[in-house]
Design a protein around this motif. Structure first.
Motif, PDB file in Angstrom:
ATOM      1  N   ARG A 354       1.573 -14.079  12.142  1.00 29.78           N
ATOM      2  CA  ARG A 354       1.059 -12.904  12.848  1.00 29.78           C
ATOM      3  C   ARG A 354       1.351 -12.976  14.337  1.00 29.78           C
ATOM      4  O   ARG A 354       1.804 -11.996  14.950  1.00 29.78           O
ATOM      5  N   VAL A 399      -0.317  -7.886   8.058  1.00 31.13           N
ATOM      6  CA  VAL A 399      -0.242  -6.506   8.546  1.00 31.13           C
ATOM      7  C   VAL A 399      -1.622  -5.998   8.960  1.00 31.13           C
ATOM      8  O   VAL A 399      -1.785  -5.340   9.996  1.00 31.13           O
ATOM      9  N   ILE A 409       7.655   0.913   9.871  1.00 31.49           N
ATOM     10  CA  ILE A 409       7.389  -0.196   8.951  1.00 31.49           C
ATOM     11  C   ILE A 409       8.240  -0.002   7.704  1.00 31.49           C
ATOM     12  O   ILE A 409       8.293   1.098   7.143  1.00 31.49           O
ATOM     13  N   ILE A 420       0.853  -3.766   0.900  1.00 25.16           N
ATOM     14  CA  ILE A 420       0.924  -3.398   2.317  1.00 25.16           C
ATOM     15  C   ILE A 420       0.247  -2.045   2.526  1.00 25.16           C
ATOM     16  O   ILE A 420      -0.495  -1.844   3.496  1.00 25.16           O
ATOM     17  N   GLY A 424      -2.940  -3.851   3.550  1.00 26.75           N
ATOM     18  CA  GLY A 424      -2.481  -4.070   4.918  1.00 26.75           C
ATOM     19  C   GLY A 424      -2.717  -2.886   5.829  1.00 26.75           C
ATOM     20  O   GLY A 424      -3.193  -3.032   6.954  1.00 26.75           O
ATOM     21  N   TYR A 456       6.102   4.909   7.105  1.00 22.64           N
ATOM     22  CA  TYR A 456       6.088   3.721   6.263  1.00 22.64           C
ATOM     23  C   TYR A 456       7.172   3.882   5.203  1.00 22.64           C
ATOM     24  O   TYR A 456       7.072   4.728   4.314  1.00 22.64           O
TER      25      TYR A 456
END
Length: 478
Positions: A354, A399, A409, A420, A424, A456
């Protein structure tokens, strides 16, 4: 039975088929019909890639009655519900389908809405079939009193080069048609199979007994007989029997869709186990150009780098990752899977990743976060699913902890992109903007999401050629 293992080009096999039947305006007729009737198409998507053919529709990731009502209240006639069941054990997948049907029936009855259910599965035949179709049949029979005449199996996916011809399902590799049982997808550690011949595949998976006749709708039925012949075959079905649909073009699917609507108007009711292309046809959704760079970039994160997350371990994904790294100056951050699977080191590994991702993005660097490429497997299928879930959950955890909004993303892989999205990014409802490339959808995160209003890009593990990922990133960089 499976075809001989002899390479054949798409052109060679196509020359032996009846010519594509050209009937213009069918897609608009289909769309107009749904708008007139108010009938809704509810698509249960077993991973987030199922919207890879559509645009200007919504997908919800929460199937409580509250969110289902919100989805049904929209004036669009298509609603996707992301179930992510492909990443779960069979018992959990069944439970999710049952819960959705219970809430959907209650909400639809309260709102006086009629609907059909499409179980969207993988175009390379992986997933919980026949389990999910059987659960849908049982729950809709119990909750709504419906009886089904058949369930249509339609794995054709034009954008990904998946075609069903002579009852056999193929993947296009370059110019060559490869029966899917000869591909890496058939060797999937959880959902593997040995038949590309779909009637045999249905029997292998337990969707019919070897003694049961399995009805098929051939390309000759579609291209020579047209709507009339397909409609006639649909009227003859009963008992929720499996129906194999051959298709090698959108024109084939459009003729099927019109025939289905006519059969439904005469009282027939069907379930569907399909890949993504059928939904576009059956919903009457027209084509639109691929999204521009501006449409795929966040206003909030425009001065930051983008984030590419790679969890899929397919050979295709690894090649695409290598091509991306070789073509662009991009920050690479590897997540060491062995560290994730060791409880003692997992927390430290996630913190390291991260911090490195945030630092790179804040400095304006596009960053790829990827799992180490060695595949970790176990002997038991359930243990393999657990390993996949642990890895995917870890990516989502990174995330969810980000404090820097990326310019865009990208998530590579079905299980990865689902986790995700839901864990996320905490998406409850997203709008499908369109596609970045054939079969690669782009969502716009909702206001409720972590990192709201951020494009996304959901990139399936089994789509595109070696350069597709790099080409998408190159488009955004221009």
């Amino acid at each position: 039975m499976n075809p001989p293992s002899t390479p054949i080009t798409f052109e060679a096999i196509r020359s032996d088929l009846p010519p594509v039947r050209q009937e213009h305006g069918l897609r608009q007729q289909i769309q107009d019909r749904w708008k007139q009737t108010g009938h809704k198409l509810i698509v249960l998507d077993d991973d987030p890639t199922g919207v890879q053919t559509v645009h200007d529709v919504y997908v919800i990731t929460d199937w409580s009655k509250e969110w289902i009502r919100q989805g049904l209240a929209d004036d669009r006639h298509v609603l996707y519900i992301l179930t992510n069941t492909r990443s779960y054990q069979p018992e959990k997948a069944a439970e999710i389908n049952r819960e959705i049907m219970y809430n959907l029936v209650e909400a639809a009855q309260e709102m006086a809405i009629d609907f059909s259910v499409i179980s969207r599965g993988d175009s390379t035949l992986r997933g919980h079939y026949p389990l999910e179709v059987q659960v849908l049949q049982n729950e809709l029979s119990r909750e709504a009193g419906w009886e089904f005449d058949g369930h249509l199996i339609i794995p054709a996916f034009m954008e990904g080069g998946r075609y069903t011809i002579n009852d056999t399902h193929y993947l296009l590799d370059g110019d060559t048609l490869v029966p899917v049982h000869e591909t890496e997808f058939a060797r999937d550690v959880v959902f593997g199979f040995s038949n590309a011949h779909l009637p045999s595949w249905v029997i292998e998976k337990g969707g019919a007994d070897a003694s049961d006749p399995i009805q098929t709708i051939s390309l000759a039925d579609i291209r020579e007989g047209g709507v009339v012949r397909v409609h006639s075959k649909l009227l003859a079905t009963h008992g929720n029997a499996p129906i194999i649909v051959n298709a090698a073009s959108y024109e084939d699917l459009d003729i099927l869709s019109v025939a289905l609507i006519r059969a439904m108007e005469m009282g027939k009711r069907f379930l569907f186990r399909t890949a993504a292309s059928f939904v576009k046809s059956f919903a009457g959704i027209e084509d639109r150009p691929f999204l521009t760079a501006r449409e795929m970039m966040s206003a909030t994160g425009q001065n930051h780098g983008g984030l590419i997350i790679v969890g899929s371990h397919t050979k295709k994904t690894t090649e695409q990752l290598q091509e991306l790294i070789s073509r662009f100056q991009i920050q690479t951050i590897e997540i060491r899977v062995a560290e994730l699977l060791d409880e003692a080191s997992r927390k430290g590994e996630l913190a390291r990743v991260r911090d490195q991702v945030e630092e790179a993005m804040a400095s304006g660097q596009d960053t790829v976060m990827y799992t180490s490429r060695e595949v970790v497997t176990a002997k038991d299928k359930s243990d393999n699913l657990t390993i996949s879930q642990t890895i995917s959950n870890s990516l989502a955890e990174v995330v969810s902890s980000l404090r820097v909004t990326p310019k865009f993303i990208v998530a590579k892989g079905g299980i990865t992109s689902s986790d995700i999205a839901t864990k996320g990014l905490a998406i409850k409802k997203a709008k499908v903007l369109g596609q970045a490339a054939p079969g690669i959808p782009v969502w716009l995160t909702g206001s409720e999401a972590h990192l709201p209003h951020t494009p996304y890009i959901v990139f399936p593990g089994n789509v595109g050629n070696r350069s597709t990922l790099a080409e998408i990133i190159g488009t955004i960089k221009i």
